[in-house]
Motif scaffolding. Structure first.
Motif, PDB file in Angstrom:
ATOM      1  N   GLU A 166       0.907  -1.150   0.000  1.00 44.31           N
ATOM      2  CA  GLU A 166       0.000   0.000   0.000  1.00 44.31           C
ATOM      3  C   GLU A 166       0.939   1.191   0.000  1.00 44.31           C
ATOM      4  OE1 GLU A 166      -2.778  -0.051   3.252  1.00 44.31           O
ATOM      5  OE2 GLU A 166      -2.867  -2.221   3.154  1.00 44.31           O
ATOM      6  N   PRO A 167       1.186   1.783  -1.173  1.00 42.74           N
ATOM      7  CA  PRO A 167       2.212   2.825  -1.234  1.00 42.74           C
ATOM      8  C   PRO A 167       2.048   3.844  -0.113  1.00 42.74           C
ATOM      9  CG  PRO A 167       1.368   2.364  -3.416  1.00 42.74           C
ATOM     10  CD  PRO A 167       0.515   1.592  -2.447  1.00 42.74           C
ATOM     11  N   GLU A 168       3.094   3.943   0.689  1.00 41.36           N
ATOM     12  CA  GLU A 168       2.997   4.750   1.893  1.00 41.36           C
ATOM     13  C   GLU A 168       4.301   5.508   2.137  1.00 41.36           C
ATOM     14  OE1 GLU A 168       0.518   3.909   5.882  1.00 41.36           O
ATOM     15  OE2 GLU A 168       2.059   2.458   5.422  1.00 41.36           O
ATOM     16  N   ILE A 169       4.131   6.651   2.749  1.00 42.71           N
ATOM     17  CA  ILE A 169       5.229   7.551   3.089  1.00 42.71           C
ATOM     18  C   ILE A 169       5.209   7.752   4.598  1.00 42.71           C
ATOM     19  CG2 ILE A 169       5.925   9.999   2.963  1.00 42.71           C
ATOM     20  CD1 ILE A 169       6.456   8.775   0.359  1.00 42.71           C
ATOM     21  N   ILE A 170       6.393   7.938   5.167  1.00 37.22           N
ATOM     22  CA  ILE A 170       6.445   8.421   6.539  1.00 37.22           C
ATOM     23  C   ILE A 170       7.103   9.787   6.443  1.00 37.22           C
ATOM     24  CG2 ILE A 170       8.629   7.294   7.143  1.00 37.22           C
ATOM     25  CD1 ILE A 170       7.248   6.774   9.951  1.00 37.22           C
ATOM     26  N   GLU A 171       6.485  10.777   7.075  1.00 40.84           N
ATOM     27  CA  GLU A 171       6.964  12.143   6.969  1.00 40.84           C
ATOM     28  C   GLU A 171       7.025  12.791   8.342  1.00 40.84           C
ATOM     29  OE1 GLU A 171       4.214  14.672   4.823  1.00 40.84           O
ATOM     30  OE2 GLU A 171       2.605  14.235   6.215  1.00 40.84           O
ATOM     31  N   LYS A 172       7.734  13.887   8.406  1.00 41.91           N
ATOM     32  CA  LYS A 172       7.816  14.652   9.642  1.00 41.91           C
ATOM     33  C   LYS A 172       7.350  16.065   9.340  1.00 41.91           C
ATOM     34  CE  LYS A 172      10.509  15.669  13.598  1.00 41.91           C
ATOM     35  NZ  LYS A 172      11.213  14.896  14.549  1.00 41.91           N
ATOM     36  N   GLN A 173       6.377  16.515  10.121  1.00 39.91           N
ATOM     37  CA  GLN A 173       5.880  17.881  10.007  1.00 39.91           C
ATOM     38  C   GLN A 173       5.913  18.512  11.388  1.00 39.91           C
ATOM     39  OE1 GLN A 173       1.991  17.932   8.231  1.00 39.91           O
ATOM     40  NE2 GLN A 173       2.795  17.523   6.217  1.00 39.91           N
ATOM     41  N   ASP A 174       5.390  19.717  11.476  1.00 36.47           N
ATOM     42  CA  ASP A 174       5.389  20.374  12.779  1.00 36.47           C
ATOM     43  C   ASP A 174       4.511  19.654  13.799  1.00 36.47           C
ATOM     44  OD1 ASP A 174       3.085  21.033  11.442  1.00 36.47           O
ATOM     45  OD2 ASP A 174       3.157  23.155  11.908  1.00 36.47           O
ATOM     46  N   ILE A 175       3.629  18.771  13.330  1.00 34.40           N
ATOM     47  CA  ILE A 175       2.802  17.975  14.252  1.00 34.40           C
ATOM     48  C   ILE A 175       3.479  16.680  14.657  1.00 34.40           C
ATOM     49  CG2 ILE A 175       0.619  18.925  13.451  1.00 34.40           C
ATOM     50  CD1 ILE A 175       0.295  16.362  11.743  1.00 34.40           C
ATOM     51  N   GLY A 176       4.619  16.388  14.040  1.00 35.79           N
ATOM     52  CA  GLY A 176       5.358  15.176  14.361  1.00 35.79           C
ATOM     53  C   GLY A 176       5.450  14.224  13.183  1.00 35.79           C
ATOM     54  N   VAL A 177       5.883  13.024  13.465  1.00 34.93           N
ATOM     55  CA  VAL A 177       6.067  11.998  12.443  1.00 34.93           C
ATOM     56  C   VAL A 177       4.755  11.258  12.234  1.00 34.93           C
ATOM     57  CG1 VAL A 177       7.311   9.864  11.886  1.00 34.93           C
ATOM     58  CG2 VAL A 177       8.506  11.737  13.026  1.00 34.93           C
ATOM     59  N   ARG A 178       4.410  11.020  10.975  1.00 33.95           N
ATOM     60  CA  ARG A 178       3.178  10.277  10.693  1.00 33.95           C
ATOM     61  C   ARG A 178       3.321   9.499   9.392  1.00 33.95           C
ATOM     62  NH1 ARG A 178      -1.328  14.369   8.272  1.00 33.95           N
ATOM     63  NH2 ARG A 178      -0.048  15.197   6.608  1.00 33.95           N
ATOM     64  N   GLN A 179       2.536   8.435   9.309  1.00 32.02           N
ATOM     65  CA  GLN A 179       2.467   7.638   8.091  1.00 32.02           C
ATOM     66  C   GLN A 179       1.235   8.055   7.312  1.00 32.02           C
ATOM     67  OE1 GLN A 179       3.039   3.344   8.538  1.00 32.02           O
ATOM     68  NE2 GLN A 179       3.755   3.740  10.615  1.00 32.02           N
ATOM     69  N   ILE A 180       1.415   8.296   6.018  1.00 28.38           N
ATOM     70  CA  ILE A 180       0.277   8.655   5.181  1.00 28.38           C
ATOM     71  C   ILE A 180       0.392   7.955   3.836  1.00 28.38           C
ATOM     72  CG2 ILE A 180      -0.074  10.910   6.270  1.00 28.38           C
ATOM     73  CD1 ILE A 180       1.273  12.182   3.838  1.00 28.38           C
ATOM     74  N   ALA A 181      -0.721   7.877   3.136  1.00 32.38           N
ATOM     75  CA  ALA A 181      -0.727   7.281   1.794  1.00 32.38           C
ATOM     76  C   ALA A 181       0.128   8.129   0.857  1.00 32.38           C
ATOM     77  CB  ALA A 181      -2.157   7.192   1.276  1.00 32.38           C
ATOM     78  N   PHE A 182       0.756   7.471  -0.090  1.00 30.47           N
ATOM     79  CA  PHE A 182       1.631   8.165  -1.037  1.00 30.47           C
ATOM     80  C   PHE A 182       0.883   9.278  -1.777  1.00 30.47           C
ATOM     81  CE2 PHE A 182       3.683   8.446  -5.252  1.00 30.47           C
ATOM     82  CZ  PHE A 182       4.925   8.886  -4.831  1.00 30.47           C
ATOM     83  N   GLY A 183      -0.330   8.997  -2.223  1.00 32.67           N
ATOM     84  CA  GLY A 183      -1.124   9.997  -2.930  1.00 32.67           C
ATOM     85  C   GLY A 183      -1.426  11.214  -2.080  1.00 32.67           C
ATOM     86  N   ARG A 184      -1.643  11.001  -0.814  1.00 37.19           N
ATOM     87  CA  ARG A 184      -1.910  12.114   0.091  1.00 37.19           C
ATOM     88  C   ARG A 184      -0.658  12.950   0.317  1.00 37.19           C
ATOM     89  NH1 ARG A 184      -4.012  11.667   6.200  1.00 37.19           N
ATOM     90  NH2 ARG A 184      -4.300  13.888   6.539  1.00 37.19           N
ATOM     91  N   PHE A 185       0.501  12.323   0.236  1.00 39.88           N
ATOM     92  CA  PHE A 185       1.758  13.049   0.403  1.00 39.88           C
ATOM     93  C   PHE A 185       2.003  13.982  -0.773  1.00 39.88           C
ATOM     94  CE2 PHE A 185       6.297  13.493  -0.466  1.00 39.88           C
ATOM     95  CZ  PHE A 185       6.736  14.045   0.719  1.00 39.88           C
ATOM     96  N   HIS A 186       1.901  13.456  -1.986  1.00 42.57           N
ATOM     97  CA  HIS A 186       2.262  14.309  -3.130  1.00 42.57           C
ATOM     98  C   HIS A 186       1.095  15.143  -3.651  1.00 42.57           C
ATOM     99  CE1 HIS A 186       0.552  11.983  -6.490  1.00 42.57           C
ATOM    100  NE2 HIS A 186       0.991  10.899  -5.887  1.00 42.57           N
ATOM    101  N   LYS A 187      -0.144  14.811  -3.288  1.00 44.77           N
ATOM    102  CA  LYS A 187      -1.326  15.622  -3.599  1.00 44.77           C
ATOM    103  C   LYS A 187      -1.378  16.060  -5.058  1.00 44.77           C
ATOM    104  CE  LYS A 187      -1.584  17.316   1.099  1.00 44.77           C
ATOM    105  NZ  LYS A 187      -1.499  18.439   2.000  1.00 44.77           N
ATOM    106  N   ASP A 188      -1.097  15.144  -5.958  1.00 41.19           N
ATOM    107  CA  ASP A 188      -1.098  15.415  -7.398  1.00 41.19           C
ATOM    108  C   ASP A 188      -0.120  16.514  -7.818  1.00 41.19           C
ATOM    109  OD1 ASP A 188      -2.951  13.405  -7.933  1.00 41.19           O
ATOM    110  OD2 ASP A 188      -4.629  14.738  -7.503  1.00 41.19           O
ATOM    111  N   MET A 189       0.832  16.800  -6.978  1.00 40.90           N
ATOM    112  CA  MET A 189       1.891  17.758  -7.327  1.00 40.90           C
ATOM    113  C   MET A 189       3.071  16.956  -7.873  1.00 40.90           C
ATOM    114  SD  MET A 189       1.073  20.941  -6.236  1.00 40.90           S
ATOM    115  CE  MET A 189       2.595  21.775  -5.848  1.00 40.90           C
ATOM    116  N   PRO A 190       3.864  17.575  -8.726  1.00 41.94           N
ATOM    117  CA  PRO A 190       5.070  16.872  -9.189  1.00 41.94           C
ATOM    118  C   PRO A 190       5.968  16.537  -7.996  1.00 41.94           C
ATOM    119  CG  PRO A 190       4.717  18.900 -10.437  1.00 41.94           C
ATOM    120  CD  PRO A 190       3.732  18.902  -9.310  1.00 41.94           C
ATOM    121  N   TYR A 191       6.626  15.413  -8.077  1.00 39.74           N
ATOM    122  CA  TYR A 191       7.536  15.010  -7.006  1.00 39.74           C
ATOM    123  C   TYR A 191       8.790  14.426  -7.629  1.00 39.74           C
ATOM    124  CZ  TYR A 191       5.561  10.399  -7.975  1.00 39.74           C
ATOM    125  OH  TYR A 191       5.154   9.252  -8.594  1.00 39.74           O
TER     126      TYR A 191
END
Length: 133
Positions: free
Chosen positions: A33-58
């Protein structure tokens, strides 16, 4: 998405509050299930790949380190509950690089920004000195 492998860094532009943009980093952790782990000001979280790139170029930065990809993912998942965030030394870029290397590097984005600020300050100081003398 077979060209992206667990442990690869994914970067994309992200728009800030003032309409400016910066580069946001994530670590690709799973193919099933394509997934990313990212760090933001709210902390570290796992999200779906599509939600990470939000149809923006990556951009995919392939992992080329010496550690096994499994260890890279273990490091990322071990920090899944991390709520700390510091723009200067514990941001999304430094998180991804820590996961890939086991070392906490200084963020290039922050280094570049601080360098530009320092150059601007020195130019301003030089202009003031020229006016005074």
């Amino acid at each position: 998405m077979s060209y992206i492998k667990p442990g690869d860094a994914i970067i994309r532009k992200k728009f800030g509050f003032w309409g400016n943009f910066y580069i946001h980093w994530g670590l690709y952790i799973r193919d099933t299930e394509p997934e990313i782990i990212e760090k933001q000001d709210i902390g570290v979280r796992q999200i779906a790949f599509g939600r990470f790139h939000k149809d923006m170029p990556y951009t995919v930065i392939p992992y080329t380190g010496d550690d096994p990809r499994e260890l890279v993912i273990e490091r990322a998942l071990a920090r899944a509950d991390d709520k700390n965030f510091a723009a200067l030394n514990d941001n999304c870029e430094s998180f991804v690089k820590y996961c890939q290397t086991g070392k906490t590097p200084i963020s290039r984005q922050i280094t570049a920004s601080l360098t530009l600020i320092a150059i601007g300050f020195l130019a301003l100081l030089w202009a003031i000195i020229q006016i005074i003398w």
